[in-house]
Motif scaffolding. Structure first.
Motif, PDB file in Angstrom:
ATOM      1  N   PRO A   7      44.925  48.089  39.092  1.00 56.44           N
ATOM      2  CA  PRO A   7      45.629  47.069  39.895  1.00 56.44           C
ATOM      3  C   PRO A   7      45.885  45.760  39.165  1.00 56.44           C
ATOM      4  CG  PRO A   7      43.824  48.052  41.139  1.00 56.44           C
ATOM      5  CD  PRO A   7      43.690  48.525  39.726  1.00 56.44           C
ATOM      6  N   LEU A   8      45.119  45.501  38.116  1.00 53.24           N
ATOM      7  CA  LEU A   8      45.304  44.274  37.344  1.00 53.24           C
ATOM      8  C   LEU A   8      46.702  44.230  36.709  1.00 53.24           C
ATOM      9  CD1 LEU A   8      44.036  41.681  36.183  1.00 53.24           C
ATOM     10  CD2 LEU A   8      43.088  43.065  34.326  1.00 53.24           C
ATOM     11  N   PHE A   9      47.237  45.393  36.387  1.00 50.08           N
ATOM     12  CA  PHE A   9      48.567  45.484  35.768  1.00 50.08           C
ATOM     13  C   PHE A   9      49.638  44.883  36.690  1.00 50.08           C
ATOM     14  CE2 PHE A   9      52.370  48.375  35.429  1.00 50.08           C
ATOM     15  CZ  PHE A   9      52.908  47.772  34.301  1.00 50.08           C
ATOM     16  N   LYS A  10      49.681  45.320  37.948  1.00 50.03           N
ATOM     17  CA  LYS A  10      50.674  44.804  38.892  1.00 50.03           C
ATOM     18  C   LYS A  10      50.434  43.328  39.204  1.00 50.03           C
ATOM     19  CE  LYS A  10      53.235  48.420  39.654  1.00 50.03           C
ATOM     20  NZ  LYS A  10      54.664  48.421  39.247  1.00 50.03           N
ATOM     21  N   GLU A  11      49.163  42.947  39.241  1.00 51.13           N
ATOM     22  CA  GLU A  11      48.829  41.549  39.527  1.00 51.13           C
ATOM     23  C   GLU A  11      49.395  40.631  38.434  1.00 51.13           C
ATOM     24  OE1 GLU A  11      47.018  38.616  41.948  1.00 51.13           O
ATOM     25  OE2 GLU A  11      47.292  40.759  42.298  1.00 51.13           O
ATOM     26  N   LEU A  12      49.249  41.053  37.184  1.00 53.56           N
ATOM     27  CA  LEU A  12      49.769  40.256  36.068  1.00 53.56           C
ATOM     28  C   LEU A  12      51.295  40.259  36.058  1.00 53.56           C
ATOM     29  CD1 LEU A  12      47.335  41.384  33.208  1.00 53.56           C
ATOM     30  CD2 LEU A  12      47.343  39.180  34.378  1.00 53.56           C
ATOM     31  N   GLN A  13      51.875  41.405  36.350  1.00 57.04           N
ATOM     32  CA  GLN A  13      53.335  41.506  36.360  1.00 57.04           C
ATOM     33  C   GLN A  13      53.968  40.637  37.454  1.00 57.04           C
ATOM     34  OE1 GLN A  13      54.551  45.656  36.633  1.00 57.04           O
ATOM     35  NE2 GLN A  13      55.371  45.541  34.562  1.00 57.04           N
ATOM     36  N   GLU A  29      45.180  58.292  42.311  1.00 60.03           N
ATOM     37  CA  GLU A  29      44.335  57.654  43.318  1.00 60.03           C
ATOM     38  C   GLU A  29      43.988  56.223  42.925  1.00 60.03           C
ATOM     39  OE1 GLU A  29      43.227  58.831  46.327  1.00 60.03           O
ATOM     40  OE2 GLU A  29      44.700  60.413  45.948  1.00 60.03           O
ATOM     41  N   ALA A  30      43.694  56.017  41.645  1.00 61.52           N
ATOM     42  CA  ALA A  30      43.326  54.677  41.173  1.00 61.52           C
ATOM     43  C   ALA A  30      44.465  53.687  41.357  1.00 61.52           C
ATOM     44  CB  ALA A  30      42.901  54.736  39.703  1.00 61.52           C
ATOM     45  N   VAL A  31      45.715  54.146  41.125  1.00 59.07           N
ATOM     46  CA  VAL A  31      46.881  53.267  41.264  1.00 59.07           C
ATOM     47  C   VAL A  31      47.259  53.100  42.731  1.00 59.07           C
ATOM     48  CG1 VAL A  31      49.328  53.017  40.716  1.00 59.07           C
ATOM     49  CG2 VAL A  31      47.737  53.846  38.958  1.00 59.07           C
ATOM     50  N   LYS A  32      47.309  54.195  43.462  1.00 60.15           N
ATOM     51  CA  LYS A  32      47.740  54.165  44.860  1.00 60.15           C
ATOM     52  C   LYS A  32      46.794  53.348  45.729  1.00 60.15           C
ATOM     53  CE  LYS A  32      48.651  57.260  48.770  1.00 60.15           C
ATOM     54  NZ  LYS A  32      48.654  58.671  49.232  1.00 60.15           N
ATOM     55  N   ASN A  33      45.482  53.503  45.496  1.00 60.69           N
ATOM     56  CA  ASN A  33      44.477  52.843  46.334  1.00 60.69           C
ATOM     57  C   ASN A  33      44.015  51.507  45.769  1.00 60.69           C
ATOM     58  OD1 ASN A  33      44.560  55.108  48.013  1.00 60.69           O
ATOM     59  ND2 ASN A  33      42.913  56.132  46.862  1.00 60.69           N
ATOM     60  N   SER A  34      44.638  51.047  44.694  1.00 62.08           N
ATOM     61  CA  SER A  34      44.253  49.771  44.063  1.00 62.08           C
ATOM     62  C   SER A  34      42.741  49.694  43.845  1.00 62.08           C
ATOM     63  CB  SER A  34      44.726  48.594  44.925  1.00 62.08           C
ATOM     64  OG  SER A  34      46.118  48.528  44.973  1.00 62.08           O
ATOM     65  N   GLU A  35      42.244  50.651  43.068  1.00 65.20           N
ATOM     66  CA  GLU A  35      40.797  50.739  42.837  1.00 65.20           C
ATOM     67  C   GLU A  35      40.372  49.730  41.767  1.00 65.20           C
ATOM     68  OE1 GLU A  35      39.919  54.784  41.883  1.00 65.20           O
ATOM     69  OE2 GLU A  35      40.391  55.531  43.896  1.00 65.20           O
ATOM     70  N   TRP A  36      39.901  48.570  42.208  1.00 59.78           N
ATOM     71  CA  TRP A  36      39.440  47.532  41.284  1.00 59.78           C
ATOM     72  C   TRP A  36      38.122  47.907  40.615  1.00 59.78           C
ATOM     73  CZ3 TRP A  36      42.060  43.314  39.599  1.00 59.78           C
ATOM     74  CH2 TRP A  36      43.226  42.959  40.294  1.00 59.78           C
ATOM     75  N   GLY A  37      37.436  48.875  41.168  1.00 57.16           N
ATOM     76  CA  GLY A  37      36.163  49.284  40.574  1.00 57.16           C
ATOM     77  C   GLY A  37      36.300  50.360  39.515  1.00 57.16           C
ATOM     78  N   ASN A  38      37.492  50.916  39.346  1.00 58.90           N
ATOM     79  CA  ASN A  38      37.721  51.973  38.362  1.00 58.90           C
ATOM     80  C   ASN A  38      38.346  51.374  37.103  1.00 58.90           C
ATOM     81  OD1 ASN A  38      38.384  54.223  36.883  1.00 58.90           O
ATOM     82  ND2 ASN A  38      39.522  55.254  38.505  1.00 58.90           N
ATOM     83  N   GLN A  95      43.668  50.496  29.815  1.00 55.39           N
ATOM     84  CA  GLN A  95      43.847  49.350  28.921  1.00 55.39           C
ATOM     85  C   GLN A  95      45.123  48.617  29.316  1.00 55.39           C
ATOM     86  OE1 GLN A  95      42.874  50.204  24.505  1.00 55.39           O
ATOM     87  NE2 GLN A  95      43.674  52.131  25.251  1.00 55.39           N
ATOM     88  N   ILE A  96      45.118  47.311  29.115  1.00 57.01           N
ATOM     89  CA  ILE A  96      46.326  46.514  29.354  1.00 57.01           C
ATOM     90  C   ILE A  96      46.558  45.617  28.146  1.00 57.01           C
ATOM     91  CG2 ILE A  96      47.409  44.719  30.768  1.00 57.01           C
ATOM     92  CD1 ILE A  96      45.942  45.799  33.174  1.00 57.01           C
ATOM     93  N   ILE A 148      41.032  36.595  38.296  1.00 54.47           N
ATOM     94  CA  ILE A 148      41.884  37.495  39.088  1.00 54.47           C
ATOM     95  C   ILE A 148      41.044  38.547  39.815  1.00 54.47           C
ATOM     96  CG2 ILE A 148      43.576  39.357  38.919  1.00 54.47           C
ATOM     97  CD1 ILE A 148      45.021  37.860  36.824  1.00 54.47           C
ATOM     98  N   LYS A 149      40.132  39.174  39.113  1.00 55.89           N
ATOM     99  CA  LYS A 149      39.348  40.245  39.733  1.00 55.89           C
ATOM    100  C   LYS A 149      38.405  39.689  40.795  1.00 55.89           C
ATOM    101  CE  LYS A 149      36.758  44.435  38.724  1.00 55.89           C
ATOM    102  NZ  LYS A 149      36.187  45.323  37.690  1.00 55.89           N
TER     103      LYS A 149
END
Length: 802
Positions: A79-85, A211-220, A224-225, A245-246
């Motif tokens: 989810p950090l990817f979309k947050e930065l974008q 699942e990690a992308v769809k559910n915005s799993e901040w714990g997974n 890499q970004i 951010i996190k």
């Protein structure tokens, strides 16, 4: 005038061939070492500079605090990817999310190849400034496309045009080739990147990623970004903006780890990759400094030889200097003449060293794991080489030129000047002591590095590496026919057992939190390496049990069972000295209960120099991508691998058969230390050789100067042994002083080096004793030839001029 300087310098060299050979040989060895080390340092410091956006590229890193210790890594949540974008668009030109580099099967018209590649989001090729040969980097915006490196394209398509051709990734992903980029140089973090596929394809084809992308799993944190800062922004200010951010988005389970987001510039990826408790403490930069210092000292040893021999032979030049001064030569003219001699020697040595460096560079590359070339056509290299030669000439010739030009003409011409006083010999003695201090320090350091490697290699690994083979498989063909594959392999007589796992026996890919157990301190934060395996994994690798039993298909309850290592038991505080009391204890993982059924000895899966991670093994419901096979003892490895390939091709004909021996993969964990050991050993040997060359020259000149003294002593009854002792004692004393100076220096340096390893050897006294005694023995051998040769001369011939 300059022409005459060099003409006289050449005549002096021709007149004293032995001393000229010693000087040229020593300087050649020193300059060759300095050149090779200079090339190595240049390669290290130019890492990643192939990418033209290098100054503005950074990777996102994450820090988490676990039980008071701050851990730093480049693994971050999706989810950090979309947050930065979405929220920091003005700060970045590119934001790219990427998988980790892994080997995948690329297939085209019945041919298949296993190649390392990444799944990256759009903009990756532009950010990394890949040199496109065919097609366009922008093609990655289509999720069913792929970019290939030039070598991969040639391997797959031979001489055909790859553009717009359809191929498969891992047998089931159809992609179209939209571009071919030039192979990335070896001194880049991305040099292994054989292909790039769209990250959206990775998401759509992999359930856990989806699942990690769809559910915005901040714990997974499994991704890499990479980012490229926009031109108007500075890294420090942007890093401050994104730090929390996190903290603003994660749930309560993640907040207790106090996560922080960091930016590490590409310029620090290679040389500053080590973090301890939240601080960037260095990395390969320590090797840059280490080899830089070694190169300087080895070259300095050669320069010291030149200084010592030039000043030792100063009596022969005294009358020449006196005559030149008497007829009007200025001191600066004498200095120029003497410097011309040193520059001529350096020029000859420099030319020879260029040839030697070119000849040994392939071997040096193999040892150092490099692909360096001498940049003959680079003006910077040519200018640097000229400056290097001039500097060496200045250093080597400065002391002799100033010393010899200081003679008083009257005393020199009357023969009253003598170079044998303390004032003349003390500088030479100091330089000899410095030479051998450096050499002995290098020898001690080399032995300790080698001892550290042996110490780690002899560490119990908790399983049997011999006869283990691992294979990375893609697709489900092998898993769907696993029992049949095992049955066929056993029938060949090559394999005794087979197992699957989520990671090979020599790596740990994942670690998880969310564990709880009886008696756990509420404030204790737990994180365990979690390894999914099949039932026969322990049997296959040869686990060593301390308590309990292995997984068994007989017990259906084992699907909710754990096998844990000793480090995990110790961390949880179970059992005390009797590990059998641990069996049956319950551990909950994200609320689901598991029973401990076995405790194994710590299995070293990562660095043998570091503590073993707290590890939990569980039954993987779908099998893992890695298959481990135990070869039958006595079965020839070549025949066994041929049989295995036949069986695997039967069930997955479209996939290449790729394998690694576990013992070889484990041996690679010592590669960095072994490279240091080999290079240090070579440099130490050259340092001793250069020092002994100088010692041989000084001993020869000393023996020559004392020939008449030796003749008189022989006439008066001195034996050869007495004379050998007389001529050798001074040199032995100098080396003994060097030993006394080198030992504390070596201990301090190597103690500091060993401290960075959690699992390290002790510094034993025998190493210092052996290094010093060995150097003394080499010194005696070097000096004895001239001492005994002079002592055995006929005294009649020695004294016939008197």
């Amino acid at each position: 005038m300059i022409r005459n300087y060099f003409k006289i310098a050449w005549r002096n060299l021709a007149r004293s061939k032995t001393y000229a050979a010693i000087n040229i040989g020593g300087l050649t060895a020193g300059m060759t070492v300095a050149m090779l080390i200079g090339l190595w340092i240049y390669d290290e410091c130019s890492y990643n500079k192939y990418h033209s956006n290098y100054p503005r590229i950074a990777r996102i890193m994450q820090q988490q605090t676990l039980n008071g210790e701050v851990n730093t890594g480049s693994n971050v949540p999706a989810p950090l990817f979309k947050e930065l974008q979405n929220n920091f668009e003005a700060d970045f030109s590119h934001v790219v999310i990427t998988s980790w580099l892994q080997r995948h099967v690329l297939a085209y018209r019945g041919s298949s190849f296993t190649k390392p590649g990444n799944f990256m989001s759009a903009g990756a090729a532009e950010m990394l400034s890949l040199k496109m040969i065919k097609g366009s980097a922008s093609g990655l915006k289509d999720p069913a496309t792929i970019l290939l490196s030039a070598s991969t394209a040639k391997a797959v398509f031979k001489h055909a045009d790859p553009l717009d051709k359809m191929m498969k990734i891992n047998k089931d992903l159809d992609v179209k080739v939209v571009g071919v980029y030039r192979d990335i140089p070896y001194n880049s973090e991305f040099h292994e990147l054989a292909f790039i596929a769209p990250f959206d394809l990775f998401v759509s084809s992999t359930d856990w990623v989806k699942e990690a992308v769809k559910n915005s799993e901040w714990g997974n944190s499994s991704f890499q970004i990479l980012v490229q800062l926009s031109k108007d922004n500075h890294l420090a200010s942007v890093a401050n903006k994104i730090r929390d951010i996190k903290l603003r988005n994660a749930d309560e389970n993640e907040l207790k780890f106090k996560p922080q987001i960091l930016l590490q510039p590409m310029s620090r990826w290679h040389l500053y990759s080590e973090w301890i408790n939240g601080h960037n403490v260095g990395g390969r930069i320590q090797f840059v400094w280490l080899f830089g210092v070694i190169g300087v000292f080895v070259l300095l040893l050669a320069c010291i030889n030149f200084m010592n021999l030039s000043t030792a032979r100063s009596q022969k030049r005294a009358k020449e200097v006196g005559i030149r001064k008497a007829i009007g030569s200025m001191r600066m003219q004498l200095v120029g003449q003497l410097f011309s001699e040193s520059f001529l020697v350096v020029l000859i040595a420099f030319c020879i060293s260029l040839v030697l460096a070119r000849l040994v560079l392939p071997t040096f590359n193999a040892v150092a794991d490099k692909q360096m070339l001498i940049p003959w056509q680079d003006p910077v290299f040519l200018v640097s080489g000229l400056a290097f030669g001039l500097l060496t000439g200045l250093v080597a010739g400065s002391y002799p030129a100033l010393y010899l030009s200081s003679f008083q003409p009257v005393k020199a011409l009357k023969g009253k000047w003598t170079p044998l006083g303390l004032r003349a010999t003390l500088p030479r003695k100091i330089l000899v002591v410095l030479q051998f201090t450096v050499s002995i320090t290098l020898i001690i350091g080399t032995v300790i590095v080698y001892k550290q490697i042996l110490h780690a290699k002899n560490r119990p690994v908790g399983y049997n590496r011999q006869g283990l083979v691992t294979m990375l498989v893609n697709g489900q063909d092998i898993h769907q026919h696993f029992d049949a594959v095992l049955d066929d392999l056993v029938k060949t007589g090559s394999v005794t057992s087979l197992a699957t796992s989520a990671m090979p026996p020599t790596e740990v890919f994942s670690a998880n939190v969310g564990f709880d157990w009886k008696g756990k301190d509420p404030g204790l934060q737990s994180k365990f390496a979690t390894i999914g395996i099949s039932h026969d994994f322990g049997k296959t690798v040869g686990w060593e049990f301390r308590a309990g039993r292995d997984f068994s298909k007989t017990f259906s309850s084992d699907s909710a069972g754990f096998v844990v290592n000793e480090s995990a038991v110790k961390f949880m505080g179970f059992g005390g000295k009797d590990l059998n009391t641990v069996i049956g204890e319950t551990i909950t993982w994200d609320g689901k209960p598991f029973k401990i059924i076995g405790v194994i000895k710590d299995m070293i899966m990562e660095s043998p120099f570091e503590p073993v991670k707290k590890s939990i093994f569980f039954i993987h419901p779908q099998g893992g991508r890695f298959i481990t096979a135990r070869l039958r003892p006595g079965a020839g490895a070549s025949a066994a691998l041929t049989n295995m390939e036949t069986v695997f091709k039967k069930y997955t004909p479209d996939s290449p058969f790729n394998y690694q021996f576990v013992d070889q993969e484990y041996a690679l964990k010592f590669a960095a230390e072994e490279r240091i050991s080999k290079l240090a050993a070579v440099f130490s040997a050259l340092a001793i050789l250069i020092s002994c060359l100088g010692l041989f020259g000084i001993a020869s000149f000393t023996a020559e100067q004392r020939t008449k003294e030796i003749g008189i002593r022989k006439v008066l009854g001195a034996s050869v042994a007495n004379l050998w002792q007389l001529l050798s004692t001074d040199f032995v004393i100098l080396v003994a002083v060097s030993c006394l100076l080198a030992m504390p220096i070596a201990w301090y340096v190597m103690h500091s080096w060993l401290e960075k390893y959690a699992y390290h050897t002790r510094i034993s006294g025998w190493i210092f004793a052996a290094a010093c005694l060995g150097t003394l023995a080499i010194t005696l051998v070097t000096v004895s030839y001239q001492a005994i040769r002079t002592a055995m001369l006929n005294p009649v011939k020695s004294l016939q001029g008197e």
